[in-house]
Design a protein around this motif. Structure first.
Motif, PDB file in Angstrom:
ATOM      1  N   LYS A  50      65.064  41.300   1.725  1.00  0.00           N
ATOM      2  CA  LYS A  50      65.856  40.548   0.754  1.00  0.00           C
ATOM      3  C   LYS A  50      67.358  40.637   0.996  1.00  0.00           C
ATOM      4  O   LYS A  50      68.085  39.711   0.627  1.00  0.00           O
ATOM      5  CB  LYS A  50      65.548  41.056  -0.663  1.00  0.00           C
ATOM      6  CG  LYS A  50      64.134  40.770  -1.088  1.00  0.00           C
ATOM      7  CD  LYS A  50      63.952  40.914  -2.589  1.00  0.00           C
ATOM      8  CE  LYS A  50      62.515  40.656  -3.004  1.00  0.00           C
ATOM      9  NZ  LYS A  50      61.856  41.839  -3.551  1.00  0.00           N
TER      10      LYS A  50
ATOM     11  N   TYR B 195      54.221  32.490  15.147  1.00  0.00           N
ATOM     12  CA  TYR B 195      54.463  31.237  15.859  1.00  0.00           C
ATOM     13  C   TYR B 195      53.204  30.777  16.589  1.00  0.00           C
ATOM     14  O   TYR B 195      52.839  29.603  16.561  1.00  0.00           O
ATOM     15  CB  TYR B 195      55.616  31.424  16.850  1.00  0.00           C
ATOM     16  CG  TYR B 195      56.004  30.152  17.572  1.00  0.00           C
ATOM     17  CD1 TYR B 195      56.912  29.265  17.005  1.00  0.00           C
ATOM     18  CD2 TYR B 195      55.447  29.841  18.802  1.00  0.00           C
ATOM     19  CE1 TYR B 195      57.254  28.096  17.645  1.00  0.00           C
ATOM     20  CE2 TYR B 195      55.779  28.664  19.457  1.00  0.00           C
ATOM     21  CZ  TYR B 195      56.690  27.793  18.880  1.00  0.00           C
ATOM     22  OH  TYR B 195      57.015  26.630  19.519  1.00  0.00           O
TER      23      TYR B 195
ATOM     24  N   ARG C 240      51.833  27.081  16.230  1.00  0.00           N
ATOM     25  CA  ARG C 240      52.163  26.141  17.298  1.00  0.00           C
ATOM     26  C   ARG C 240      50.888  25.541  17.909  1.00  0.00           C
ATOM     27  O   ARG C 240      50.057  26.256  18.450  1.00  0.00           O
ATOM     28  CB  ARG C 240      52.964  26.879  18.383  1.00  0.00           C
ATOM     29  CG  ARG C 240      53.199  26.086  19.630  1.00  0.00           C
ATOM     30  CD  ARG C 240      54.221  25.002  19.404  1.00  0.00           C
ATOM     31  NE  ARG C 240      54.624  24.395  20.661  1.00  0.00           N
ATOM     32  CZ  ARG C 240      55.463  23.371  20.742  1.00  0.00           C
ATOM     33  NH1 ARG C 240      55.974  22.854  19.643  1.00  0.00           N
ATOM     34  NH2 ARG C 240      55.784  22.876  21.904  1.00  0.00           N
TER      35      ARG C 240
ATOM     36  N   TYR D  97      61.767  26.917  22.338  1.00  0.00           N
ATOM     37  CA  TYR D  97      62.344  27.269  21.037  1.00  0.00           C
ATOM     38  C   TYR D  97      62.883  28.702  21.050  1.00  0.00           C
ATOM     39  O   TYR D  97      63.890  29.013  20.436  1.00  0.00           O
ATOM     40  CB  TYR D  97      61.294  27.135  19.932  1.00  0.00           C
ATOM     41  CG  TYR D  97      60.936  25.710  19.623  1.00  0.00           C
ATOM     42  CD1 TYR D  97      61.870  24.869  19.000  1.00  0.00           C
ATOM     43  CD2 TYR D  97      59.694  25.187  19.951  1.00  0.00           C
ATOM     44  CE1 TYR D  97      61.546  23.549  18.719  1.00  0.00           C
ATOM     45  CE2 TYR D  97      59.367  23.876  19.677  1.00  0.00           C
ATOM     46  CZ  TYR D  97      60.295  23.050  19.059  1.00  0.00           C
ATOM     47  OH  TYR D  97      59.988  21.755  18.782  1.00  0.00           O
TER      48      TYR D  97
END
Lengths: 379, 256, 321
Positions: A22, A264, A268, A341
């Protein structure tokens, strides 16, 4: 053998994970991009007691174990390796030597100041011609009446630009070699001190890496830390402990890479299915996770030994060696899994990659780690 | 000032739910203090810090629930009581409220705080049921709390707005997000929590029988919702895509 | 046996949820062969009974008392509990609204009744009711049976269809002793102007972190105004301080199920999906092709919301004349 967390270890994990998620994570990209020292985060961490984790409560520390400390550094570094090392340096390299070698007055003043987070500490050891070879120091301290007069330059000092206090390692008698080296506590609010060049770095860009310049810097005689001529021992002991902190930082970076790459890979889609379904990806993640877990066990064991008052130099070196190399590998493979990416700044993976490299270098390079491990095996 | 704060240990809100034998499985799930209960704990500790007194955290649960209570002690609560009993394992909101009410009946309190609901069953029943069993006034879903003399003024969320209430004390309050910002347990707080009292009591200790807490609502089965199918992604120039979307909304989905 | 429905009104107006709960009460009464009784409580609310007649109640009991002008737990619980004790119904239904959530568990505890909150379905078969309630913010669906003589449930807004029905619709007075409430309403603030309330709205336009700044909500509001929609927000936008928490949709916010949910610049985190996943039609507008919202959206538009939304507003203006 018991691999479960104690109550305080579990709460430390929960609290620092939550805090990192946070408070640290939202700033991490900016901290890196703008070379921004996370001043407010450091203030919050000080309030929570993170600047003096293992320092006893009588010196305003939390009095917790080194295992708890390792957990905290890993969680902070999971989202921002720069934030992790700021805390690690203050704890391991500044508080720890005063805790171990300081006298009561020094602990009451300097240790309490740093453990509470009122003041920030750094360790002044490395010089242009003395890095891993710590005995070859050129910075001198000469006694003049009731003051030590310090002259010399320290480089690559983490926290150097923000630090209030420096644990300085200097030569008092060149003729005595190792035995002519002493440790001092220097209040950097001193006309004989200035911050020199600030390095522009590949990674951990939210931390300062500074040159410290001492020119006829006069400090009180009583600011000698430990015994005369024991500075080399103090420096080595301090670095042994520091390696637990850096190993933990590396674990945090490695985990960041593995978790992000895993998430990912599940999302992906290529050739009509998530790339996580491809064995090439699965094996990478399996290897990385295994190596990360192994490095974590080594690190926690080194911390455990330190808590037990047993020798831990070899184990700390093994932990740092393995964890830093896992961090480098995990971030390299992490970029590979993210492909194009991963190479862009749209994803934090490239930051993890840049941050990982330093863990193989500072507080003893991987080569020095192997040297330490070998000398322990062969002695 | 004596404050009792009721908490529940729940799954982490990011937990992936799996079903085993018609029930939600807790295998490998990270457990936390119900987020709304954290607001209740925070408010209780703030009131104690300001006015003096004691905060007692109470819960109904099992061995693991001790971790949640320790966390509240690390935040700054003074002591904890856990009601643990095999007869409560399949309990419902009625069961929990009856057990808590019996425990509280023998305690001193000026204020009772709960979270507005637990993120697991989302029932929002225990605060009101507890207030009823103790014959106390209640104010649910509060976003502000101001202590007065023998009363408190609170703001609570209602549909489409807020309501300011004056409540006679003692009373039960249930906390909503916005009431405060929850602190992290500090490291010294974590160390102190180890030495604070955490008492475990059974139904027998409370003078209750299994029958007293027998659930009124029983789970028949839990299942995963049917997965929502991904629709289509419209591609092209903005004007074309928007025109197509509006047409689809009118003719296919028939929602505008 | 009978089924009792609590008719919710606020400020002398029946809430939309009331029509939904009465309609469902009528369907269940028909299935179970029970009579449907509606309790209407308030001050100066007798006129509302006429409106309620359209939904097929056999009897509408009106508790008309100045002490019921404001909703207070103590006063309303006394009236509802007394009415249930008088009628001894098999089933009591309320809306899962702010009032229903406050009142139902209080009365259930008084009667030691089992209560299933926030139902999305109530089934009657083999002489018993099964209550269907999403748990873990919709990540699982649980079915409950209630074993008490009086069974209680609150129904999720915007899920049960409103249906007019014929019924005897006799109106009777109901009165009971109302205790002095221990809470006093000092002020009521309604927010959001003319826009519908989030949980009641047929259409919701929501904005998230992708708006980039708090001013982005002006665009969302323009879109909402054309559609007569409510404006919601993701947790990220609330945490950023762009929007008040009461507009948050998701696991730690409001759970909504409108006919149409338009998510603008919302990635679709699992916590958000938990709050809006039961919407009938979802539109996702996001510039990130990997955004999770596209995995649940019926229609997705991959693009800059600052281009897409203004174009959509123009097109809707054109269509709506």
């Amino acid at each position: 053998m018991d691999f479960s967390y104690t109550d305080e270890e579990r709460m430390m994990l929960q609290m620092t994970r939550d805090f990192a998620e946070k408070t640290v994570k939202p700033l991490a990209a900016e901290v890196d991009k703008n070379h921004m020292y996370p001043r407010q985060t450091v203030a919050k961490m000080a309030e929570l007691g993170l600047m003096g984790v293992t320092v006893p409560p009588e010196y305003e520390g939390a009095g917790m174990s080194n295992v708890c400390y390792s957990i905290a550094i890993e969680e902070l570094s999971r989202h921002c390796a720069a934030t992790g090392v700021i805390v690690s340096v203050n704890n391991s390299l500044a508080c720890e030597p005063v805790k171990l070698f300081g006298n009561e007055e020094q602990k009451k003043k300097y240790l309490a100041d740093m453990a509470s987070g009122r003041k920030l500490g750094c360790l002044g050891l490395t010089e242009p011609n003395a890095g891993s070879d710590a005995a070859n120091l050129a910075t001198t301290a000469v006694l003049d009446g009731n003051e030590w007069v310090i002259n010399g330059r320290k480089i690559f000092i983490t926290n150097g630009n923000e630090a209030d206090y420096c644990i300085l390692i200097a030569q008092t008698d060149k003729s005595k070699g190792h035995r002519g080296i002493c440790a001092f506590i220097v209040d950097l609010d001193n006309p004989g001190f200035q911050v020199g060049t600030l390095e522009d770095k590949l990674g951990i860009r939210g931390t300062s890496t500074a040159e410290l310049v001492f020119e006829d810097c006069r400090i009180p005689r009583e600011n000698l830390l430990g015994e005369l001529g024991k500075g080399f021992r103090i420096a080595l002991t301090t670095l042994d402990g520091g390696r637990i902190g850096i190993a933990s930082q590396a674990l945090g970076i490695a985990r960041a890479a593995i978790e992000d790459a895993t998430a990912y890979a599940k999302e992906r889609v290529q050739f009509g299915k998530p790339i996580a379904n491809l064995q090439a990806i699965q094996w990478m993640l399996a290897d990385l996770t295994t190596e990360y877990e192994a490095a974590r066990l080594l690190t926690h064991r080194a911390a455990y030994l330190k808590d037990q008052g047993q020798p831990y130099a070899k184990e700390a070196a093994m932990a740092k060696l393995m964890a830093s190399e896992v961090a480098m590998k995990a971030t390299t493979k992490g970029i590979q899994i993210l492909g194009g990416y991963g190479y862009t700044t749209d994803y934090p993976m490239e930051r993890y990659f840049r941050d990982a490299k330093i863990t193989e270098i500072y507080e003893g390079t991987s080569e020095i780690m192997r040297l330490v491990i070998a000398s322990n095996i062969l002695k | 000032m004596k404050i009792v704060t009721c908490i529940k240990q729940t799954f982490d809100t990011e937990a992936k739910i799996t079903i085993e034998n018609g029930k939600v499985s807790d295998q490998g799930v990270n457990l936390i203090v119900n987020p709304y209960d954290e607001f209740a704990v925070e408010e209780s500790i703030r009131l104690k810090e300001k006015n003096g007194g004691e905060v007692v955290v109470v819960s109904v649960g099992n061995d693991k629930t001790q971790e949640a209570l320790r966390y509240c002690l690390a935040m700054g609560a003074d002591r904890a009581v856990l009601i643990q009993d095999p007869a409560l394992e399949n309990g419902d909101n009625h069961s929990a409220a009856v057990a808590l009410a019996k425990l509280l009946a023998d305690m001193e309190y000026d204020l009772i705080f709960c979270g507005k609901e637990a993120v697991d069953d989302g029932a929002a029943q225990v605060p009101s049921r507890l207030a009823e069993k103790l014959d106390l006034p209640q104010a649910n879903v509060i976003t502000s709390f101001e202590l007065g003399d023998g009363q408190a003024t609170v703001t609570r969320e209602i549909d489409g707005g807020t309501e300011t209430l004056e409540v006679q004390l003692p009373a039960v309050f249930s906390a909503q997000k916005g009431l405060n910002e929850v602190r992290y347990p500090s490291l010294p707080g974590i160390m102190k929590a180890k030495r604070k009292e955490l008492k475990v009591v059974s139904l027998a200790d409370l003078g209750l029988s299994a029958e007293d807490v027998a659930p009124k609502a029983e789970l028949v089965q839990a299942e995963l919702p049917p997965p929502r199918k991904a629709g289509r992604v419209l591609k092209g120039e903005v004007e074309e895509v928007v025109a197509e979307l509006v047409k689809l909304l009118q003719e296919e989905a028939k929602v505008i | 046996m009978s089924i009792v429905v609590f008719a919710e009104q606020r400020g002398g107006t029946l809430r939309k949820i009331t029509y939904e709960v009465v309609s469902e009460g009528k369907r269940l009464a028909a299935a179970a062969g029970d009579s449907l009784k509606v309790l209407l409580a308030g001050s100066d609310v007798a006129g509302l009974a006429e409106e309620l007649k359209k939904f097929g109640a056999d009897e509408i009991a009106v508790a008309n008392d100045a002490a019921l002008a404001d909703y207070t737990t103590d006063a309303y619980a006394a009236v509802l509990a007394a009415y249930i004790q008088q009628e001894n119904p098999g089933l009591v239904l309320l809306g899962h609204s702010a009032i229903g959530k406050d009142l139902a568990p209080r009365v259930a505890a008084r009667l030691d009744a089992g209560l299933v909150s926030d139902c999305i379905d109530v089934k009657f078969a083999d002489g018993d009711y099964a209550f269907v309630h999403p748990i873990y913010a919709g990540k699982a669906i649980a079915t409950y049976k209630v074993n008490s003589a009086v069974k209680m449930a609150t129904l999720r807004p915007n899920v049960f269809p409103v249906e007019e029905n014929a019924g005897a619709g006799s109106v009777v007075d109901f009165s009971t002793e109302i205790p002095a409430p221990r809470t006093k309403v000092l002020e009521v603030k309604q927010q959001g102007g003319d826009r519908p309330e989030l949980t009641e709205a047929d259409i919701i336009c929501s904005g998230g972190r992708g708006l980039g700044n708090p001013d982005g909500f002006q665009l969302i509001e323009q879109l909402a105004d054309i559609l007569g929609a409510a404006v919601g927000s993701s947790r990220a936008a609330v945490d950023a301080g762009w929007r008040d928490h009461q507009f948050q949709v998701g696991q730690t916010g409001k759970v909504v199920s409108p006919n149409l949910y338009i998510a603008c610049g919302i990635s679709g985190a699992i916590q958000h999906l938990a709050g809006m996943g039961s919407s009938k039609c979802i539109i996702g507008i996001n510039k990130d092709p990997e955004a999770n919202i596209f995995n649940v959206a019926d229609y997705g538009i991959e693009g800059d919301l600052y281009k897409v939304v203004p174009a959509l507003i123009e097109k809707l203006k054109e269509v709506k004349g």
